[in-house]
Design an enzyme around this catalytic site. Structure first.
Site, PDB file in Angstrom:
ATOM      1  N   ARG A  93      30.312  95.635  68.051  1.00  0.00           N
ATOM      2  CA  ARG A  93      29.216  94.984  68.769  1.00  0.00           C
ATOM      3  C   ARG A  93      27.892  95.247  68.043  1.00  0.00           C
ATOM      4  O   ARG A  93      27.011  94.385  68.006  1.00  0.00           O
ATOM      5  CB  ARG A  93      29.156  95.454  70.219  1.00  0.00           C
ATOM      6  CG  ARG A  93      30.392  95.068  71.033  1.00  0.00           C
ATOM      7  CD  ARG A  93      30.226  95.354  72.515  1.00  0.00           C
ATOM      8  NE  ARG A  93      29.317  94.406  73.148  1.00  0.00           N
ATOM      9  CZ  ARG A  93      29.656  93.179  73.530  1.00  0.00           C
ATOM     10  NH1 ARG A  93      30.883  92.731  73.327  1.00  0.00           N
ATOM     11  NH2 ARG A  93      28.771  92.387  74.103  1.00  0.00           N
ATOM     12  N   GLU A  98      35.216 102.062  68.111  1.00  0.00           N
ATOM     13  CA  GLU A  98      35.510 100.855  67.338  1.00  0.00           C
ATOM     14  C   GLU A  98      34.806  99.631  67.925  1.00  0.00           C
ATOM     15  O   GLU A  98      34.301  98.777  67.195  1.00  0.00           O
ATOM     16  CB  GLU A  98      37.022 100.604  67.298  1.00  0.00           C
ATOM     17  CG  GLU A  98      37.830 101.678  66.586  1.00  0.00           C
ATOM     18  CD  GLU A  98      38.362 102.752  67.521  1.00  0.00           C
ATOM     19  OE1 GLU A  98      39.430 103.308  67.230  1.00  0.00           O
ATOM     20  OE2 GLU A  98      37.698 103.050  68.542  1.00  0.00           O
ATOM     21  N   ARG A 130      43.142  91.113  66.866  1.00  0.00           N
ATOM     22  CA  ARG A 130      42.497  89.833  67.183  1.00  0.00           C
ATOM     23  C   ARG A 130      41.402  89.513  66.168  1.00  0.00           C
ATOM     24  O   ARG A 130      41.306  88.384  65.673  1.00  0.00           O
ATOM     25  CB  ARG A 130      41.927  89.895  68.599  1.00  0.00           C
ATOM     26  CG  ARG A 130      41.111  88.673  68.989  1.00  0.00           C
ATOM     27  CD  ARG A 130      40.561  88.796  70.409  1.00  0.00           C
ATOM     28  NE  ARG A 130      39.554  87.769  70.667  1.00  0.00           N
ATOM     29  CZ  ARG A 130      39.032  87.523  71.856  1.00  0.00           C
ATOM     30  NH1 ARG A 130      39.408  88.231  72.904  1.00  0.00           N
ATOM     31  NH2 ARG A 130      38.123  86.582  72.008  1.00  0.00           N
TER      32      ARG A 130
END
Length: 492
Positions: free
Chosen positions: A94, A89, A295
């Site tokens: 990224r 993930e 987040r």
């Protein structure tokens, strides 16, 4: 519009066709996890009142990642050239940052069509209104989203969890987390759980005991209704349904959070807590994938650096999970529920309403699929040590790493530029600086003018709206989040 199976199939085909053999699991001996970001583009000239289901869209994988590993705290480097977290993930996200940086470069230089169009403020861009992004993962994210109840039935989705000594000794998160997760995911119970039927309403493969019809108040395994003193476990359900165990996560509670009760069976874990990934004999500073995805769902996937150029955060519109033990309730709790009461965020930031679905399609190199083919074959069965990153960019789209560095890197070559992953902090910062250098100073956004910025940390801190949103999220929901010390972000 699209279905969960269509998203999963697209990602599996991309993995088979576009990713090299290098970095993939060794057949019948290794397994891995897969994650990706899929761009959804609505077709032009469709009626305004068309339903979501009837809307025509095109789908394209724009980033992909595989991996199961993390480095320990002692191996972290202040030069920003190592990948601390190589879970699929995180690699996929990224890789998505690389794609966003490239698309901003296209927008800023007006070379080709970009996913971004000019915003209303000077130097800022916004996502085209016909585009959205779906996140795919072949398994539920480690941490809170993988703490799933097992119910006592004739047909149980999995046997009660037992942790083998070999998995425990290795400190490998997925070896701990996925233990015992591969049995009979086609049972009626598993199918009900995949469709999102609350675990408290499933018995003998059917859903029953409706709240209104039976006049019962159904308990919920919901962390945001619990205090730190309350163990978030259910051992007895209405109508005689019993939770006999839970799928466990190897991620450990962070210091400052309540602790797991550690009792046998269903009382082993407490849900809703922040967790950190274990390393191999050395604790990591990497938060669980459930925590990181929660987040992203408030701050966006673009991070602090890219927020300098964006009018609004880049949010995911949906998350699709591949075939595996699954609970809709656990996923909603982990990704949205823990942050549902966060308020007073800066303009543009919000708690995103995610659509969360599961596919019925199994990833062919998942633990479950490979284990089923092995049939107890010889040799150790282990997670693949490599991670693959792929981005929809023209230069060096592929990146294969092991232990946080490009595969094959020697100790002697660690300081060379070739020893940097394309998605390491320092390389993403270099791409950000290249983007900044291509924009005339008088057309740059306000946050990047009139102040001296030098280090990676300087540029991150200068994204004031993002930092304010992150501070608000920490104060209201994620107070125990582990942050890397500032000296790990002082590179240039």
């Amino acid at each position: 519009m699209w279905t969960a199976d269509e998203i999963a199939q697209l990602c599996y085909e991309h993995y088979q066709i576009r990713l090299p053999k290098q970095g993939k699991p060794e057949p019948n001996r290794e397994w891995t996890l897969l994650a990706a970001v899929v761009k959804i583009q609505s077709a032009a000239d469709q009626p305004c009142d068309i339903s979501d289901k009837a809307m025509q869209v095109t789908k394209e994988v724009v980033s992909m990642g595989t991996g199961t590993k993390c480095i320990g705290q002692s191996k972290m480097r202040k030069s920003g050239d190592i990948l601390n977290d190589s879970h699929a993930e995180v690699i996929a996200r990224r890789s998505f940052l690389r794609y966003l940086l490239y698309q901003l470069q296209l927008a800023a230089t007006l070379e080709k069509d970009s996913i971004f169009i000019p915003g209303t403020h000077k130097g800022l861009w916004k996502l085209r209104p016909d585009l959205s992004f779906v996140f795919f993962s072949s398994h539920t994210p480690c941490g809170d989203g993988s703490i799933i109840p097992m119910l006592e039935f004739e047909e149980q989705p999995c046997h009660p969890v037992t942790i083998s000594s070999s998995a425990g000794d290795s400190g490998d998160l997925e070896a701990l987390e996925k233990e015992g997760n591969c049995d009979n995911t086609d049972s009626p119970v598993a199918k009900k759980m995949r469709r999102g039927t609350p675990s408290s309403l499933v018995t003998n493969g059917t859903a029953h005991c409706d709240k209104q019809e039976q006049g019962l108040v159904m308990p919920e395994v919901s962390s945001w209704n619990l205090t730190a003193q309350e163990p978030a476990t259910l051992t007895e359900m209405p109508c005689g349904i019993k939770v006999v165990d839970i799928h466990r996560t190897g991620a450990k509670c962070v210091p400052g959070e309540a602790k797991d009760p550690g009792k046998p069976g269903a009382a082993y874990h407490q849900v809703g807590l922040l967790r950190v990934k274990p390393g191999r004999g050395d604790r990591t500073c990497s938060m669980s994938c459930s925590d990181k995805m929660a987040r992203w769902n408030v701050l966006g996937c673009q991070g602090a650096l890219l927020m300098h150029f964006l009018e609004d955060p880049v949010y995911l519109s949906a998350v699709v999970i591949g075939k595996c033990p699954y609970s809709q309730e656990a996923m909603q709790r982990a990704l949205m529920g823990r942050c549902q009461n966060v308020s007073a965020l800066p303009r543009g930031f919000r708690v995103q309403e995610l659509k969360i679905q599961q596919s019925d399609l199994l990833f062919e190199q998942s633990r479950c699929a490979v284990q089923a083919k092995r049939l107890g074959g010889p040799g150790r069965f282990v997670p693949c040590g490599a991670a693959i990153s792929w981005s929809s960019v023209p230069e060096h789209p592929l990146d294969v790493t092991a232990n946080g560095f490009p595969q094959g890197t020697t100790k002697k070559g660690l300081k060379s530029l070739q020893a940097r992953s394309q998605i390491s902090k320092v390389e993403l910062f270099r791409s950000f600086q290249k983007l900044l250098g291509s924009i005339a100073e008088d057309t740059r956004p306000d946050s990047l003018r009139g102040q001296k910025l030098d280090t990676y940390q300087d540029y991150k801190e200068a994204a004031s709206a993002y930092q304010e949103a992150w501070s608000t999220l920490r104060k209201q929901a994620f107070g125990s989040w582990i942050k890397n010390p500032p000296d790990y972000h002082q590179f240039k």
